[in-house]
Design an enzyme around this catalytic site. Structure first.
Site, mmCIF file in Angstrom:
data_model
loop_
_atom_site.group_PDB
_atom_site.id
_atom_site.type_symbol
_atom_site.label_atom_id
_atom_site.label_comp_id
_atom_site.label_asym_id
_atom_site.label_seq_id
_atom_site.Cartn_x
_atom_site.Cartn_y
_atom_site.Cartn_z
ATOM 1 C CB SER A 1 34.298 31.228 -10.111
ATOM 2 O OG SER A 1 34.383 32.117 -9.151
ATOM 3 C CG ASP B 1 34.882 27.326 -3.328
ATOM 4 O OD1 ASP B 1 35.283 28.405 -3.071
ATOM 5 O OD2 ASP B 1 34.718 26.978 -4.397
ATOM 6 C CG HIS C 1 37.183 29.445 -5.932
ATOM 7 N ND1 HIS C 1 35.754 29.467 -6.025
ATOM 8 C CD2 HIS C 1 37.412 30.351 -6.939
ATOM 9 C CE1 HIS C 1 35.305 29.739 -6.767
ATOM 10 N NE2 HIS C 1 36.208 30.602 -7.441
#
Length: 433
Positions: A298, A383, A412
């Site tokens: 991320s 995601d 995610h």
């Protein structure tokens, strides 16, 4: 333990996106959505169909009421409807895309008064998505100067042994370095094998949020120096409640701090902090002098790419679902990367022009273009935090050796097999098992 749980709840509430490593919790009713191409990928102009299955107790749930929305990710639906899946299964005609991108089908099922959700995302020629982000003409000069300025700042390293965390074979330290200007600090957890010798090193960079860190002891026990850093200039071993207070207060929304000015934008300290962490790792007498890698997910996926592009001492990187990628995608009618600073609510402000200019110096796409070292990349089509529409443009411009491992249905988060594959690749680069 009772006094910890409320603090932990508040921390998670305010921490923002993080490097999620577990699958979503199981639910009584599962809404399973799948494109009709097994690789979830189409050519522009092809029609995508989505099969929806409503599962309860392992069986299709008859007469399930569903509602669905189909459209480009993070944009309003172009097609919506409600219907009854009489046999618990139904096919939705999702349509097509005429330009490369991603089309998402989100399905809601109502069962016994509760709403359940599932989704799937079809990619249309994702390897042809071109970046919206453009590098400023002085991009390289900007970062060369930033690194030169950093080099003038004494590192002033302070290591505090944490005997309660150390193991029979690894010493664990709370590390404190001076960062990009006098008085600015960088903190992390350093793990060093106790046995005398020379070792490779791995920098772990963090996902977004404000929280403590434990350090990567497991990899250190394999014979690797590891450093897991925070980015906010605060110790990474404080009580949980202090991070919750910062997340909800002084550091709330840090991703946008000073976005109008490239010299003052918050991520300048962050990007330089990653280089400073490498300054320290490569100065250690236990470092083997050659093998240095960086990894994260991320925000940490973004920092992995940025660090490897900025610092030639880095020999390889592993990045999960990188944030801060092609953030101006919204300006050309498609999803931009986290933190979505140019969605429809943020593009009409008086300072938008300056903010757009600043992001050119910080967008992952512009660092991806500079990569010269091997990289392993991994994400999924589902995601919703870091849209694949924003990540693929960065991957597409990389000319260095690269491998993309897609785990299509992940959002995610990561499957255990996904983490194992990445860690195995990193360890092979580090020369350990």
């Amino acid at each position: 333990m009772k006094h910890i749980r409320p603090a932990l709840f508040v921390l998670l509430l305010f921490a923002g996106i993080q490097e999620i490593v577990a699958q979503p919790a199981e639910q009584l009713v599962k809404v399973i959505v799948a494109p009709d191409h097994t690789n979830w990928t189409y050519h522009t102009g092809e029609k995508a169909k989505f099969t929806v299955s409503i599962i309860q107790y392992g069986n299709l749930l008859q007469n399930a009421k569903i509602k669905y929305d189909v459209g480009p990710e993070r944009f309003p639906a172009v097609k919506s409807d409600s219907l009854v899946a009489r046999d618990g299964k139904v096919t939705i005609d999702g349509g097509t895309m005429t330009t490369p991108g991603f089309l998402r089908c989100i399905v809601y099922a109502e069962v016994d008064g509760k709403r359940y959700r599932g989704l799937a995302t079809a990619g249309f020629d994702p390897d042809q998505i071109k970046p919206a982000a453009a590098a400023p003409s002085d991009f390289t000069q900007f970062w060369d100067k930033a690194k030169a300025d950093l080099a003038k700042i004494p590192m002033d390293a302070r290591m505090t042994l944490l005997p309660e965390r150390s193991t029979e074979s690894v010493n664990v330290y709370h590390l404190n370095l001076q960062n990009f200007r006098p008085g600015a600090r960088l903190y992390g957890i350093l793990c060093v094998p106790k046995k005398e010798g020379k070792y490779p090193a791995l920098l772990r960079v963090p996902g977004a949020g404000i929280r403590p860190y434990n350090g990567d002891i497991a990899t250190a026990e394999k014979g690797v120096i590891t450093l897991e850093i925070g980015i906010h200039g605060i110790p990474v071993n404080m009580d949980l409640s202090q991070y919750a207070n910062l997340a909800g207060g002084a550091l709330s929304g840090y991703q946008l701090f000073n976005l109008e000015d490239p010299e003052r934008y918050y991520y300048k300290r962050v990007y330089m902090g990653c280089v400073r962490a490498n300054d320290f790792l490569t100065s250690l007498p236990q470092f083997d002098g050659v093998n240095l890698g960086v990894t994260g997910g991320s925000q940490g996926g973004a920092l992995s790419i940025v660090t490897a592009a900025l610092d030639p001492r880095v020999k390889f990187l592993g990045a999960y679902y990188p944030a801060l990628s092609d953030v101006t995608g919204f300006l050309v009618g498609r999803a931009g990367g986290w933190p979505h600073m140019f969605n429809k609510d943020n593009v009409n402000t008086a300072s938008a022009k300056d903010k757009i200019r600043t992001t050119g110096y910080y967008d992952v796409v512009n660092f991806a273009r500079l990569l010269k070292v091997p990289g392993m990349y991994s994400w999924g089509y589902n995601d919703e935090t870091c849209p694949p529409t924003s990540m693929h443009p960065a991957y597409n411009v990389i000319t260095a050796p690269k491998t993309l491992k897609l785990y299509l249905e992940t959002g995610h988060w990561q499957f255990p097999e996904q983490r194992e594959g990445m860690e195995g690749w990193l360890q092979s680069k580090l020369g350990v098992k």
